[in-house]
Design a protein around this motif. Structure first.
Motif, PDB file in Angstrom:
ATOM      1  N   PHE A 110      -4.484  -0.920 -18.202  1.00 50.46           N
ATOM      2  CA  PHE A 110      -3.084  -0.532 -18.440  1.00 50.46           C
ATOM      3  C   PHE A 110      -2.209  -0.932 -17.253  1.00 50.46           C
ATOM      4  O   PHE A 110      -1.148  -1.529 -17.416  1.00 50.46           O
ATOM      5  N   LEU A 111      -2.651  -0.596 -16.038  1.00 50.69           N
ATOM      6  CA  LEU A 111      -1.854  -0.879 -14.839  1.00 50.69           C
ATOM      7  C   LEU A 111      -1.667  -2.370 -14.620  1.00 50.69           C
ATOM      8  O   LEU A 111      -0.594  -2.810 -14.181  1.00 50.69           O
ATOM      9  N   MET A 112      -2.678  -3.165 -14.934  1.00 51.23           N
ATOM     10  CA  MET A 112      -2.543  -4.622 -14.816  1.00 51.23           C
ATOM     11  C   MET A 112      -1.485  -5.132 -15.796  1.00 51.23           C
ATOM     12  O   MET A 112      -0.722  -6.044 -15.472  1.00 51.23           O
ATOM     13  N   GLY A 113      -1.406  -4.531 -16.968  1.00 49.14           N
ATOM     14  CA  GLY A 113      -0.384  -4.902 -17.943  1.00 49.14           C
ATOM     15  C   GLY A 113       1.017  -4.567 -17.466  1.00 49.14           C
ATOM     16  O   GLY A 113       1.979  -5.286 -17.752  1.00 49.14           O
ATOM     17  N   VAL A 114       1.146  -3.476 -16.711  1.00 49.39           N
ATOM     18  CA  VAL A 114       2.453  -3.077 -16.182  1.00 49.39           C
ATOM     19  C   VAL A 114       2.989  -4.138 -15.223  1.00 49.39           C
ATOM     20  O   VAL A 114       4.191  -4.378 -15.177  1.00 49.39           O
ATOM     21  N   TYR A 115       2.097  -4.804 -14.473  1.00 50.18           N
ATOM     22  CA  TYR A 115       2.549  -5.839 -13.543  1.00 50.18           C
ATOM     23  C   TYR A 115       3.347  -6.922 -14.265  1.00 50.18           C
ATOM     24  O   TYR A 115       4.315  -7.441 -13.716  1.00 50.18           O
ATOM     25  N   THR A 116       2.952  -7.256 -15.477  1.00 46.91           N
ATOM     26  CA  THR A 116       3.634  -8.343 -16.188  1.00 46.91           C
ATOM     27  C   THR A 116       4.618  -7.860 -17.249  1.00 46.91           C
ATOM     28  O   THR A 116       5.603  -8.538 -17.508  1.00 46.91           O
ATOM     29  N   HIS A 117       4.369  -6.694 -17.859  1.00 47.71           N
ATOM     30  CA  HIS A 117       5.196  -6.254 -18.986  1.00 47.71           C
ATOM     31  C   HIS A 117       6.080  -5.054 -18.680  1.00 47.71           C
ATOM     32  O   HIS A 117       6.905  -4.675 -19.507  1.00 47.71           O
ATOM     33  N   GLY A 118       5.890  -4.393 -17.534  1.00 48.79           N
ATOM     34  CA  GLY A 118       6.663  -3.198 -17.218  1.00 48.79           C
ATOM     35  C   GLY A 118       6.171  -2.009 -18.029  1.00 48.79           C
ATOM     36  O   GLY A 118       5.097  -2.029 -18.617  1.00 48.79           O
ATOM     37  N   GLY A 119       6.958  -0.959 -18.031  1.00 54.27           N
ATOM     38  CA  GLY A 119       6.667   0.188 -18.874  1.00 54.27           C
ATOM     39  C   GLY A 119       5.800   1.258 -18.242  1.00 54.27           C
ATOM     40  O   GLY A 119       5.179   2.035 -18.956  1.00 54.27           O
ATOM     41  N   GLY A 120       5.727   1.299 -16.952  1.00 56.19           N
ATOM     42  CA  GLY A 120       4.918   2.346 -16.336  1.00 56.19           C
ATOM     43  C   GLY A 120       5.017   2.305 -14.833  1.00 56.19           C
ATOM     44  O   GLY A 120       5.820   1.560 -14.271  1.00 56.19           O
ATOM     45  N   PRO A 121       4.158   3.062 -14.193  1.00 56.92           N
ATOM     46  CA  PRO A 121       4.174   3.087 -12.730  1.00 56.92           C
ATOM     47  C   PRO A 121       3.634   1.766 -12.171  1.00 56.92           C
ATOM     48  O   PRO A 121       2.790   1.116 -12.785  1.00 56.92           O
ATOM     49  N   LEU A 122       4.133   1.391 -11.011  1.00 56.71           N
ATOM     50  CA  LEU A 122       3.645   0.205 -10.306  1.00 56.71           C
ATOM     51  C   LEU A 122       2.621   0.686  -9.291  1.00 56.71           C
ATOM     52  O   LEU A 122       2.973   1.246  -8.260  1.00 56.71           O
ATOM     53  N   VAL A 123       1.342   0.498  -9.614  1.00 49.45           N
ATOM     54  CA  VAL A 123       0.243   1.037  -8.815  1.00 49.45           C
ATOM     55  C   VAL A 123      -0.564  -0.128  -8.245  1.00 49.45           C
ATOM     56  O   VAL A 123      -0.942  -1.046  -8.973  1.00 49.45           O
ATOM     57  N   TYR A 124      -0.823  -0.046  -6.933  1.00 48.39           N
ATOM     58  CA  TYR A 124      -1.511  -1.120  -6.232  1.00 48.39           C
ATOM     59  C   TYR A 124      -2.668  -0.551  -5.413  1.00 48.39           C
ATOM     60  O   TYR A 124      -2.479   0.425  -4.680  1.00 48.39           O
ATOM     61  N   PRO A 125      -3.847  -1.158  -5.512  1.00 51.41           N
ATOM     62  CA  PRO A 125      -4.978  -0.667  -4.738  1.00 51.41           C
ATOM     63  C   PRO A 125      -4.789  -0.942  -3.252  1.00 51.41           C
ATOM     64  O   PRO A 125      -4.189  -1.934  -2.850  1.00 51.41           O
ATOM     65  N   VAL A 126      -5.333  -0.041  -2.444  1.00 49.02           N
ATOM     66  CA  VAL A 126      -5.377  -0.200  -0.996  1.00 49.02           C
ATOM     67  C   VAL A 126      -6.829  -0.536  -0.648  1.00 49.02           C
ATOM     68  O   VAL A 126      -7.740   0.220  -0.991  1.00 49.02           O
ATOM     69  N   LEU A 127      -7.002  -1.672  -0.002  1.00 47.79           N
ATOM     70  CA  LEU A 127      -8.331  -2.147   0.372  1.00 47.79           C
ATOM     71  C   LEU A 127      -8.451  -2.210   1.886  1.00 47.79           C
ATOM     72  O   LEU A 127      -7.473  -2.528   2.577  1.00 47.79           O
ATOM     73  N   LEU A 128      -9.636  -1.955   2.382  1.00 44.07           N
ATOM     74  CA  LEU A 128      -9.923  -2.276   3.771  1.00 44.07           C
ATOM     75  C   LEU A 128     -10.059  -3.793   3.866  1.00 44.07           C
ATOM     76  O   LEU A 128     -10.294  -4.463   2.850  1.00 44.07           O
ATOM     77  N   LYS A 129      -9.960  -4.336   5.043  1.00 46.23           N
ATOM     78  CA  LYS A 129     -10.082  -5.793   5.218  1.00 46.23           C
ATOM     79  C   LYS A 129     -11.425  -6.316   4.720  1.00 46.23           C
ATOM     80  O   LYS A 129     -11.531  -7.471   4.335  1.00 46.23           O
ATOM     81  N   ASN A 130     -12.466  -5.467   4.684  1.00 44.90           N
ATOM     82  CA  ASN A 130     -13.768  -5.896   4.179  1.00 44.90           C
ATOM     83  C   ASN A 130     -13.834  -5.887   2.648  1.00 44.90           C
ATOM     84  O   ASN A 130     -14.876  -6.167   2.075  1.00 44.90           O
ATOM     85  N   GLY A 131     -12.724  -5.530   1.987  1.00 43.32           N
ATOM     86  CA  GLY A 131     -12.662  -5.543   0.531  1.00 43.32           C
ATOM     87  C   GLY A 131     -12.919  -4.212  -0.136  1.00 43.32           C
ATOM     88  O   GLY A 131     -12.749  -4.086  -1.353  1.00 43.32           O
ATOM     89  N   ALA A 132     -13.333  -3.193   0.600  1.00 42.07           N
ATOM     90  CA  ALA A 132     -13.595  -1.885   0.000  1.00 42.07           C
ATOM     91  C   ALA A 132     -12.294  -1.263  -0.493  1.00 42.07           C
ATOM     92  O   ALA A 132     -11.319  -1.181   0.250  1.00 42.07           O
ATOM     93  N   CYS A 133     -12.279  -0.847  -1.751  1.00 40.90           N
ATOM     94  CA  CYS A 133     -11.110  -0.188  -2.344  1.00 40.90           C
ATOM     95  C   CYS A 133     -11.150   1.284  -1.943  1.00 40.90           C
ATOM     96  O   CYS A 133     -12.090   1.998  -2.298  1.00 40.90           O
TER      97      CYS A 133
END
Length: 172
Positions: free
Chosen positions: A51-74
């Protein structure tokens, strides 16, 4: 979106993050302060990520972005949530295994100027339970000013809340 700090990367979700999102959502603070953001299964997390990935392109919801450490851990997320009156609210969560390292403050400080410019806004609200001392400290450290403390709506109930506002510094 891709924002880098000294220790973190804020980017867009992909399905490979579902297990981390699931595990990070299960900590006691998340259950206590934002129970609607608990994902009991990896599949629940994956559906939400879709759902959140769809919001990036289509809108309609919260803009949620993962926070990762530099080693890639979410380790959590930051978000901008549209409110009914056209205003926006900041949100964030860092998984319990990663708290007390300043990651939330670092992520919010980096995220605010980028998301506010993207949205074309000069201020953003932050709301948390008054008992959530860690969240109160993050907002204060990030330059939010407390506007209100007392009873108010939170997660569909009347609770003791703190309402903050962050105002962007006008460009000269």
């Amino acid at each position: 979106m891709k924002i880098e700090t000294g220790r973190l990367v804020i980017t867009e979700f992909d399905r490979s993050m579902a297990e981390s999102v699931h595990k990070n959502s299960l900590d006691a603070d998340n259950r206590r302060f934002v129970p609607d953001e608990v994902f009991e299964t990896v599949e629940d997390a994956a559906e939400t990520i879709d759902f959140l990935m769809g919001v990036y392109t289509h809108g309609g919801g919260p803009l949620v972005y993962p926070v990762l450490l530099k080693n890639g851990a979410c380790i959590g997320y930051v978000q901008a949530i549209p409110l009914e009156d056209g205003a926006w609210e900041i949100g964030y969560h860092i998984g319990g295994n990663y708290t007390k390292h300043g990651y939330a403050t670092e992520a919010i400080r980096a995220f605010l100027p980028v998301i506010m410019a993207q949205l074309g806004i000069e201020e953003i609200t932050g709301i948390c339970l008054a008992e959530n001392k860690a969240s109160v400290k993050v907002m204060e450290r990030c330059g939010f000013a407390k506007q209100y403390e007392g009873p108010g709506p939170y997660q569909g109930q009347q609770r003791e809340i703190c309402r903050f506002v962050f105002t962007a510094t006008p460009r000269s």
